[in-house]
Motif scaffolding. Structure first.
Motif, PDB file in Angstrom:
ATOM      1  N   GLN A  33      30.105  45.410  32.178  1.00 34.59           N
ATOM      2  CA  GLN A  33      29.599  45.591  33.547  1.00 34.59           C
ATOM      3  C   GLN A  33      29.556  47.094  33.798  1.00 34.59           C
ATOM      4  OE1 GLN A  33      32.221  45.297  37.172  1.00 34.59           O
ATOM      5  NE2 GLN A  33      31.485  43.191  37.176  1.00 34.59           N
ATOM      6  N   ASN A  78      37.732  35.662  35.115  1.00 31.21           N
ATOM      7  CA  ASN A  78      37.019  34.779  36.040  1.00 31.21           C
ATOM      8  C   ASN A  78      35.874  35.599  36.630  1.00 31.21           C
ATOM      9  OD1 ASN A  78      36.131  33.208  38.055  1.00 31.21           O
ATOM     10  ND2 ASN A  78      38.117  32.645  38.850  1.00 31.21           N
ATOM     11  N   VAL A  79      34.638  35.175  36.410  1.00 31.50           N
ATOM     12  CA  VAL A  79      33.480  35.952  36.876  1.00 31.50           C
ATOM     13  C   VAL A  79      32.907  35.299  38.134  1.00 31.50           C
ATOM     14  CG1 VAL A  79      31.182  36.815  36.290  1.00 31.50           C
ATOM     15  CG2 VAL A  79      32.943  36.660  34.515  1.00 31.50           C
ATOM     16  N   LEU A  80      32.762  36.082  39.188  1.00 26.42           N
ATOM     17  CA  LEU A  80      32.098  35.612  40.412  1.00 26.42           C
ATOM     18  C   LEU A  80      30.710  36.232  40.417  1.00 26.42           C
ATOM     19  CD1 LEU A  80      34.944  36.205  43.043  1.00 26.42           C
ATOM     20  CD2 LEU A  80      34.601  34.248  41.497  1.00 26.42           C
ATOM     21  N   GLY A  81      29.684  35.405  40.726  1.00 25.73           N
ATOM     22  CA  GLY A  81      28.319  35.934  40.760  1.00 25.73           C
ATOM     23  C   GLY A  81      27.770  36.050  39.358  1.00 25.73           C
ATOM     24  N   LEU A  82      27.051  37.127  39.097  1.00 22.34           N
ATOM     25  CA  LEU A  82      26.359  37.314  37.821  1.00 22.34           C
ATOM     26  C   LEU A  82      27.331  37.670  36.700  1.00 22.34           C
ATOM     27  CD1 LEU A  82      23.270  39.598  38.631  1.00 22.34           C
ATOM     28  CD2 LEU A  82      23.233  37.303  37.663  1.00 22.34           C
TER      29      LEU A  82
ATOM     30  N   VAL B  10      37.346  44.195  38.844  1.00 17.84           N
ATOM     31  CA  VAL B  10      36.278  45.203  38.749  1.00 17.84           C
ATOM     32  C   VAL B  10      35.033  44.577  39.346  1.00 17.84           C
ATOM     33  CG1 VAL B  10      37.262  46.329  36.712  1.00 17.84           C
ATOM     34  CG2 VAL B  10      35.610  44.487  36.410  1.00 17.84           C
ATOM     35  N   TYR B  11      34.243  45.410  40.016  1.00 17.47           N
ATOM     36  CA  TYR B  11      33.041  44.837  40.632  1.00 17.47           C
ATOM     37  C   TYR B  11      31.849  45.786  40.532  1.00 17.47           C
ATOM     38  CZ  TYR B  11      34.772  47.587  44.604  1.00 17.47           C
ATOM     39  OH  TYR B  11      35.260  48.602  45.402  1.00 17.47           O
ATOM     40  N   ASP B  12      30.690  45.161  40.492  1.00 20.21           N
ATOM     41  CA  ASP B  12      29.420  45.878  40.378  1.00 20.21           C
ATOM     42  C   ASP B  12      28.497  45.172  41.370  1.00 20.21           C
ATOM     43  OD1 ASP B  12      27.158  47.182  39.618  1.00 20.21           O
ATOM     44  OD2 ASP B  12      27.124  46.443  37.539  1.00 20.21           O
ATOM     45  N   GLU B  54      33.739  35.436  47.297  1.00 18.81           N
ATOM     46  CA  GLU B  54      32.528  34.602  47.167  1.00 18.81           C
ATOM     47  C   GLU B  54      31.693  34.678  48.451  1.00 18.81           C
ATOM     48  OE1 GLU B  54      31.342  32.882  44.665  1.00 18.81           O
ATOM     49  OE2 GLU B  54      32.941  32.077  43.390  1.00 18.81           O
ATOM     50  N   ILE B  57      29.937  38.510  48.488  1.00 12.15           N
ATOM     51  CA  ILE B  57      28.938  38.961  47.501  1.00 12.15           C
ATOM     52  C   ILE B  57      27.675  38.110  47.559  1.00 12.15           C
ATOM     53  CG2 ILE B  57      30.761  39.783  45.957  1.00 12.15           C
ATOM     54  CD1 ILE B  57      30.145  37.383  44.097  1.00 12.15           C
ATOM     55  N   ARG B  59      25.644  36.147  45.072  1.00 10.76           N
ATOM     56  CA  ARG B  59      25.876  35.584  43.740  1.00 10.76           C
ATOM     57  C   ARG B  59      24.716  35.833  42.786  1.00 10.76           C
ATOM     58  NH1 ARG B  59      29.828  32.385  42.721  1.00 10.76           N
ATOM     59  NH2 ARG B  59      28.682  31.338  41.053  1.00 10.76           N
ATOM     60  N   GLU B  60      23.530  36.065  43.338  1.00  6.86           N
ATOM     61  CA  GLU B  60      22.349  36.274  42.473  1.00  6.86           C
ATOM     62  C   GLU B  60      22.281  37.709  41.954  1.00  6.86           C
ATOM     63  OE1 GLU B  60      20.510  33.599  41.795  1.00  6.86           O
ATOM     64  OE2 GLU B  60      21.964  32.552  43.083  1.00  6.86           O
ATOM     65  N   ARG B  61      22.944  38.646  42.655  1.00  7.13           N
ATOM     66  CA  ARG B  61      22.768  40.072  42.308  1.00  7.13           C
ATOM     67  C   ARG B  61      24.064  40.764  41.911  1.00  7.13           C
ATOM     68  NH1 ARG B  61      19.276  39.398  46.543  1.00  7.13           N
ATOM     69  NH2 ARG B  61      17.092  40.003  46.159  1.00  7.13           N
ATOM     70  N   ASP B  62      25.173  40.278  42.487  1.00 10.55           N
ATOM     71  CA  ASP B  62      26.437  41.002  42.310  1.00 10.55           C
ATOM     72  C   ASP B  62      27.294  40.382  41.199  1.00 10.55           C
ATOM     73  OD1 ASP B  62      25.648  42.483  44.495  1.00 10.55           O
ATOM     74  OD2 ASP B  62      26.805  41.266  45.914  1.00 10.55           O
ATOM     75  N   SER B  63      28.201  41.215  40.672  1.00  7.11           N
ATOM     76  CA  SER B  63      29.099  40.731  39.619  1.00  7.11           C
ATOM     77  C   SER B  63      30.514  41.208  39.919  1.00  7.11           C
ATOM     78  CB  SER B  63      28.654  41.298  38.272  1.00  7.11           C
ATOM     79  OG  SER B  63      29.603  40.986  37.270  1.00  7.11           O
ATOM     80  N   VAL B  64      31.452  40.253  39.960  1.00 11.22           N
ATOM     81  CA  VAL B  64      32.869  40.583  40.142  1.00 11.22           C
ATOM     82  C   VAL B  64      33.612  39.918  38.987  1.00 11.22           C
ATOM     83  CG1 VAL B  64      34.917  40.347  41.611  1.00 11.22           C
ATOM     84  CG2 VAL B  64      32.656  40.615  42.664  1.00 11.22           C
ATOM     85  N   ILE B  65      34.453  40.685  38.316  1.00 14.99           N
ATOM     86  CA  ILE B  65      35.279  40.087  37.263  1.00 14.99           C
ATOM     87  C   ILE B  65      36.746  40.185  37.685  1.00 14.99           C
ATOM     88  CG2 ILE B  65      35.935  40.095  34.836  1.00 14.99           C
ATOM     89  CD1 ILE B  65      33.339  41.553  34.208  1.00 14.99           C
ATOM     90  N   ILE B  66      37.403  39.054  37.707  1.00 10.96           N
ATOM     91  CA  ILE B  66      38.831  39.003  38.036  1.00 10.96           C
ATOM     92  C   ILE B  66      39.589  38.714  36.744  1.00 10.96           C
ATOM     93  CG2 ILE B  66      40.617  37.879  39.398  1.00 10.96           C
ATOM     94  CD1 ILE B  66      38.451  37.020  41.382  1.00 10.96           C
TER      95      ILE B  66
END
Lengths: 91, 91
Positions: A33, A78-82, B10-12, B54, B57, B59-66
């Protein structure tokens, strides 16, 4: 048996150095990412990555955090979104 | 005994949502670096963070990884350059 560690690298660097950091890390690890790379490496690869990153960044302005784990099994993801770069497609 | 897990997020996300994600996560975890948060949380806090992210963000454009770990001891942290937010000062 070769001892490996699992790395997760995040970076926050000046815009003039971002491309150099990104293109270098692409040679060693998987892009996950924006500003996030992961991958399994040997101890000597780990040291090489550190040395090369130290050469690229400006220590006064940039920040790189290298998280290391005994193995990828130490983490749940755990991925939220893309999912920008599905790791299972690469591994 | 309360079961806790250690989170690294981390998030984008789209520029129009970055501030909302950042100000929300500041209420739950420690800001570590641009788009990176860490902290120890309970299982219910973990679920609350997921639910609230959730909602924020796209969900179609953003990315969050936990990334979650049994404890902070599962990770070694090596900082190159600036330590933007010394965790030991906060903890």
């Amino acid at each position: 048996m070769v001892v490996t560690v699992y790395l997760l690298i995040v970076y926050d660097v000046g815009v003039e150095r971002v491309n150099r950091v990104k293109s270098y890390l692409r040679t060693e690890l998987h892009w996950v990412q924006n500003s996030v790379f992961e991958g399994e490496v040997t101890e000597s690869q780990f040291r090489r990555i550190e040395t090369n990153l130290e050469r690229i960044i400006d220590r006064e302005r940039d920040s790189v955090i290298i998280y290391s784990f005994r193995s990828e099994r130490a983490m749940n993801r755990n991925v939220l979104g893309l999912e920008k770069s599905p790791l299972d497609v690469i591994l």
